[in-house]
Design a protein around this motif. Structure first.
Motif, PDB file in Angstrom:
ATOM      1  N   ALA A 151       0.825  -1.212   0.000  1.00 28.44           N
ATOM      2  CA  ALA A 151       0.000   0.000   0.000  1.00 28.44           C
ATOM      3  C   ALA A 151       0.856   1.257   0.000  1.00 28.44           C
ATOM      4  CB  ALA A 151      -0.950  -0.007   1.190  1.00 28.44           C
ATOM      5  N   ALA A 152       2.072   1.175   0.551  1.00 29.86           N
ATOM      6  CA  ALA A 152       2.985   2.320   0.493  1.00 29.86           C
ATOM      7  C   ALA A 152       3.388   2.598  -0.949  1.00 29.86           C
ATOM      8  CB  ALA A 152       4.219   2.052   1.353  1.00 29.86           C
ATOM      9  N   ALA A 153       3.769   1.550  -1.661  1.00 30.10           N
ATOM     10  CA  ALA A 153       4.159   1.715  -3.064  1.00 30.10           C
ATOM     11  C   ALA A 153       2.986   2.194  -3.903  1.00 30.10           C
ATOM     12  CB  ALA A 153       4.694   0.387  -3.602  1.00 30.10           C
ATOM     13  N   ALA A 154       1.808   1.621  -3.661  1.00 33.55           N
ATOM     14  CA  ALA A 154       0.622   2.032  -4.415  1.00 33.55           C
ATOM     15  C   ALA A 154       0.276   3.489  -4.134  1.00 33.55           C
ATOM     16  CB  ALA A 154      -0.548   1.124  -4.060  1.00 33.55           C
ATOM     17  N   SER A 155       0.345   3.880  -2.868  1.00 32.99           N
ATOM     18  CA  SER A 155       0.042   5.270  -2.504  1.00 32.99           C
ATOM     19  C   SER A 155       0.971   6.235  -3.223  1.00 32.99           C
ATOM     20  CB  SER A 155       0.159   5.455  -0.988  1.00 32.99           C
ATOM     21  OG  SER A 155      -0.822   4.712  -0.300  1.00 32.99           O
ATOM     22  N   SER A 156       2.251   5.885  -3.278  1.00 33.64           N
ATOM     23  CA  SER A 156       3.219   6.737  -3.958  1.00 33.64           C
ATOM     24  C   SER A 156       2.881   6.887  -5.434  1.00 33.64           C
ATOM     25  CB  SER A 156       4.621   6.151  -3.789  1.00 33.64           C
ATOM     26  OG  SER A 156       5.578   6.938  -4.469  1.00 33.64           O
ATOM     27  N   LYS A 157       2.536   5.780  -6.088  1.00 31.38           N
ATOM     28  CA  LYS A 157       2.207   5.827  -7.518  1.00 31.38           C
ATOM     29  C   LYS A 157       0.924   6.614  -7.770  1.00 31.38           C
ATOM     30  CE  LYS A 157       4.581   1.645  -9.121  1.00 31.38           C
ATOM     31  NZ  LYS A 157       5.494   1.537  -7.956  1.00 31.38           N
ATOM     32  N   LEU A 158       0.051   6.673  -6.774  1.00 32.29           N
ATOM     33  CA  LEU A 158      -1.202   7.412  -6.904  1.00 32.29           C
ATOM     34  C   LEU A 158      -1.058   8.871  -6.490  1.00 32.29           C
ATOM     35  CD1 LEU A 158      -3.523   4.644  -5.448  1.00 32.29           C
ATOM     36  CD2 LEU A 158      -3.607   5.501  -7.806  1.00 32.29           C
ATOM     37  N   GLY A 159       0.135   9.252  -6.036  1.00 32.19           N
ATOM     38  CA  GLY A 159       0.372  10.633  -5.634  1.00 32.19           C
ATOM     39  C   GLY A 159      -0.198  10.990  -4.277  1.00 32.19           C
ATOM     40  N   LEU A 160      -0.382   9.985  -3.410  1.00 29.74           N
ATOM     41  CA  LEU A 160      -0.956  10.203  -2.087  1.00 29.74           C
ATOM     42  C   LEU A 160       0.143  10.437  -1.058  1.00 29.74           C
ATOM     43  CD1 LEU A 160      -3.637   7.345  -2.160  1.00 29.74           C
ATOM     44  CD2 LEU A 160      -3.867   9.726  -2.925  1.00 29.74           C
ATOM     45  N   THR A 161      -0.196  11.128   0.007  1.00 26.47           N
ATOM     46  CA  THR A 161       0.793  11.421   1.050  1.00 26.47           C
ATOM     47  C   THR A 161       0.398  10.860   2.411  1.00 26.47           C
ATOM     48  OG1 THR A 161      -0.259  13.559   1.508  1.00 26.47           O
ATOM     49  CG2 THR A 161       1.553  13.531  -0.103  1.00 26.47           C
ATOM     50  N   ALA A 162      -0.781  10.235   2.518  1.00 27.40           N
ATOM     51  CA  ALA A 162      -1.234   9.672   3.791  1.00 27.40           C
ATOM     52  C   ALA A 162      -1.911   8.327   3.544  1.00 27.40           C
ATOM     53  CB  ALA A 162      -2.193  10.626   4.499  1.00 27.40           C
TER      54      ALA A 162
END
Length: 354
Positions: free
Chosen positions: A123-134
């Motif tokens: 989920a950390a990697a996915a969040s990064s690819k989605l441009g999320l910060t939290a």
């Protein structure tokens, strides 16, 4: 100051087998029509959101973002509440939580824990690819069966529980740091991180890790009789996500904060749709604006009385009414003067000699 983003909606309570709740597009179209601007997406429904693909494929993430953009939506956060729970499970809860894991892992404690850790890392990697910060999650619990001191309080047992919890989460927090994403623990009874004191204890064990943060949900604090407004004053620098969920506590002569093993509707403390409970959201939104909260106001709908569809529609309107468009200038700027040359005169002092 910053204007809160919103309204967003957490999808977990709405995903179902029937349209429009059985696909991401259906949910997006439905949420957009109600006035929501963002979705908080759980990672335990591959048919809705494929976490494995998102962790490895920028193309897939771009497709998800493109789909949501068609309906005027963003992603507020991903959620691994269930996976986070499985990072730490006391044996007393094994059977109850086993169904949160894939069938082939049930009954295999160590393998289940390892799987959960990897899922949260994905989920950390996915969040990064989605441009999320939290990112929203639970901490899991090893000490919760000992929450009330009988047998008497055992300091060594609790010290060991929090050391082990930190040992499991430290590598996960490091991965989130590499991806530039904050881990936001929802402080929740049943989790070892359920109030300010337990969060501080964990924070110390992970050496005040910069990615160790809080998902602020006032309902869980209110039902523990915690001052949730003072909580914001104390922990605002660590609050990186926000659930808008209401609650009420009706004191009575039969049961209290533990609920008496009753259904939600019969408990002294119970969750309500926003505006129907006792939470002072006007003050909450004011404090979050005051402290420059830079995240989303996300509806988590849970109510023992109101219909879900009604709760969602009213929740979007409720959040929109409470978001404060922050001022770009002080209200008394019109009276401001450039008096730098007469400061000493205003104070009744003589001009300084040349």
């Amino acid at each position: 100051m910053k204007t809160l983003k919103g309204p967003g909606i957490f999808l977990s309570q709405f995903i179902g087998a029937d349209a429009p709740f059985n696909s991401l597009e259906g949910l997006a179209k439905w949420a957009s029509a109600l006035g929501f601007q963002a979705l908080q997406i759980p990672c335990n429904h591959p048919a809705i959101f494929d976490l494995q693909r998102a962790a490895t494929s920028q193309t897939y993430c771009d497709e998800v973002l493109g789909l949501l953009k068609q309906y005027g939506l963003s992603i507020s956060e991903l959620s691994t509440h269930l996976e986070g729970q499985l990072i730490a499970v006391h044996p007393a809860h094994d059977a109850a939580f086993d169904n949160f894991s894939p069938a082939h892992l049930r009954g295999k404690r160590e393998a289940r824990t390892a799987w959960a850790i990897e899922q949260v890392k994905h989920a950390a990697a996915a969040s990064s690819k989605l441009g999320l910060t939290a990112h929203a999650t639970f901490s899991g619990s090893l000490a919760w069966p000992y929450v009330y001191p009988w047998p008497p309080h055992n300091p060594q047992l609790l010290d060991e529980a929090f050391k082990e919890l930190a040992r499991r989460w430290q590598p996960v927090l490091d991965v989130y740091d590499q991806h530039g994403v904050d881990v936001c623990y929802e402080l929740h009874p049943g989790e070892d991180l359920h109030d300010g004191a337990t969060f501080e204890r964990f924070l110390e064990q992970v050496k005040h890790h910069p990615r160790c943060n809080i998902l602020f949900d006032p309902s869980h604090l209110h039902l523990q009789h915690i001052d949730y407004l003072q909580f914001i004053d104390i922990y605002h620098s660590r609050i990186k996500a926000f659930h808008v969920k209401d609650a009420e506590y009706q004191r009575n002569g039969r049961s209290g904060v533990y609920g008496g093993y009753q259904n939600w509707i019969d408990r002294a403390g119970r969750f309500r749709s926003p505006g129907d409970g006792q939470i002072d959201f006007k003050s909450i939104f004011s404090k979050l604006a005051q402290y420059d909260f830079n995240g989303w106001a996300v509806l988590e709908w849970e109510c023992c009385l109101k219909d879900a569809e009604t709760g969602a529609r009213e929740g979007a309107e409720f959040i929109q009414r409470h978001i404060i468009p922050v001022a770009s200038r002080a209200f008394d700027d019109f009276a401001a003067q450039d008096d730098s040359g007469s400061i000493r005169a205003q104070l009744g002092l003589r001009e300084e000699p040349k």
